[in-house]
Scaffold this active site. Structure first.
Site, mmCIF file in Angstrom:
data_model
loop_
_atom_site.group_PDB
_atom_site.id
_atom_site.type_symbol
_atom_site.label_atom_id
_atom_site.label_comp_id
_atom_site.label_asym_id
_atom_site.label_seq_id
_atom_site.Cartn_x
_atom_site.Cartn_y
_atom_site.Cartn_z
ATOM 1 N N HIS A 19 60.621 119.250 58.803
ATOM 2 C CA HIS A 19 60.078 118.271 57.834
ATOM 3 C C HIS A 19 60.513 116.853 58.199
ATOM 4 C CE1 HIS A 19 60.422 121.826 54.852
ATOM 5 N NE2 HIS A 19 59.134 121.615 55.013
ATOM 6 N N LYS A 43 56.450 129.433 43.051
ATOM 7 C CA LYS A 43 57.153 129.947 44.231
ATOM 8 C C LYS A 43 58.622 130.253 43.939
ATOM 9 C CE LYS A 43 54.173 127.769 47.649
ATOM 10 N NZ LYS A 43 54.023 126.762 48.712
ATOM 11 N N ARG A 92 52.426 123.813 62.431
ATOM 12 C CA ARG A 92 53.319 124.366 63.445
ATOM 13 C C ARG A 92 52.583 125.286 64.398
ATOM 14 N NH1 ARG A 92 57.104 126.591 58.831
ATOM 15 N NH2 ARG A 92 54.964 127.037 58.222
ATOM 16 N N SER A 130 61.339 126.726 55.768
ATOM 17 C CA SER A 130 62.365 126.768 54.712
ATOM 18 C C SER A 130 62.692 128.219 54.371
ATOM 19 C CB SER A 130 61.867 126.054 53.453
ATOM 20 O OG SER A 130 61.608 124.708 53.729
HETATM 21 O O1 PNS Z 1 55.491 123.112 51.312
HETATM 22 P P1 PNS Z 1 54.317 123.854 50.734
HETATM 23 O O2 PNS Z 1 54.783 124.828 49.671
HETATM 24 O O3 PNS Z 1 53.458 124.505 51.785
HETATM 25 O O4 PNS Z 1 53.421 122.738 50.014
HETATM 26 C C1 PNS Z 1 52.251 123.096 49.323
HETATM 27 C C2 PNS Z 1 51.819 121.949 48.389
HETATM 28 C C3 PNS Z 1 52.948 121.605 47.430
HETATM 29 C C4 PNS Z 1 51.458 120.732 49.215
HETATM 30 C C5 PNS Z 1 50.563 122.420 47.609
HETATM 31 O O5 PNS Z 1 50.857 123.633 46.979
HETATM 32 C C6 PNS Z 1 50.111 121.412 46.567
HETATM 33 O O6 PNS Z 1 49.509 120.409 46.900
HETATM 34 N N1 PNS Z 1 50.443 121.672 45.287
HETATM 35 C C7 PNS Z 1 50.077 120.807 44.202
HETATM 36 C C8 PNS Z 1 48.998 121.463 43.343
HETATM 37 C C9 PNS Z 1 47.630 121.252 43.960
HETATM 38 O O7 PNS Z 1 47.146 120.156 44.096
HETATM 39 N N2 PNS Z 1 46.988 122.386 44.323
HETATM 40 C C10 PNS Z 1 45.693 122.373 44.922
HETATM 41 C C11 PNS Z 1 45.770 122.093 46.415
HETATM 42 S S1 PNS Z 1 44.470 122.923 47.199
#
Ligand code: PNS
Length: 164
Positions: A19, A43, A92, A130
């Site tokens: 990150h 999560k 990645r 993570s």
């Molecule tokens: O690190 P991650 O868990 O892969 O990040 C995922 C994240 C937080 C970027 C994604 O779940 C997100 O944008 N969540 C906010 C809710 C949202 O907007 N959901 C619709 C996206 S398609």
């Protein structure tokens, strides 16, 4: 042209060198970068959103133009609130692609001004996540090559408090 502003969203539970590498790369491409920590309650994160924000701040104490904040709700709502319509995500491997592609297209459907830009981390970090770092820490392995020392210390305190 206005200030180039981007959002780097994620769960960051916890932040890894992968990150940080993406933050570093994005901060050179944009004038202002918002590292946006999603609550990600579904999560069941190990660290609270407040803890995740403070771990990131601890890992990048001197990063001009980089702001760290948490958010709840939709990413597109944060983009509108912050007037930042570029989203950075790290890619990645091919295995990341399907979910990332789906998310990018959904976000653009919800907010047509929003563009997603994918950055690739340094090769050394392509195996990092993570989730895998937490597993190594939980089982007593050394995670110092993968995460900043503030994070390694907090992982130890969470999983192995008696060994402090
Ligand atoms: O690190 P991650 O868990 O892969 O990040 C995922 C994240 C937080 C970027 C994604 O779940 C997100 O944008 N969540 C906010 C809710 C949202 O907007 N959901 C619709 C996206 S398609």
């Amino acid at each position: 042209m206005g200030v180039r502003r981007a959002i780097y969203p994620g769960s960051f539970d916890p932040i890894t060198f992968g990150h940080l590498d993406i933050i570093h790369r994005a901060s050179h491409l944009f004038d202002s970068l918002i590292v946006a920590v999603a609550q990600s309650e579904a999560k069941q994160p190990l660290f609270s959103a407040n803890e995740r924000v403070s771990l990131i701040k601890g890992a990048i104490p001197h990063a001009p133009g980089v702001e760290v904040r948490q958010f709840d709700g939709l990413l597109v709502d944060l983009a509108r609130e912050e007037n930042a319509f570029v989203v950075i995500r790290g890619l990645r491997a091919i295995s990341d692609f399907e979910f990332e592609f789906q998310m990018a297209l959904m976000n653009r459907r919800l907010e047509p001004r929003l563009e997603t830009i994918f950055l690739t981390p340094k090769e050394d970090y392509t195996f990092l996540s993570s989730r895998i770092v937490k597993e190594v820490a939980r089982l007593g392995g050394d995670v110092t090559p993968f995460v900043p020392s503030v994070v390694a210390d907090r992982l130890k305190a969470k999983y192995l408090p008696h060994r402090e």
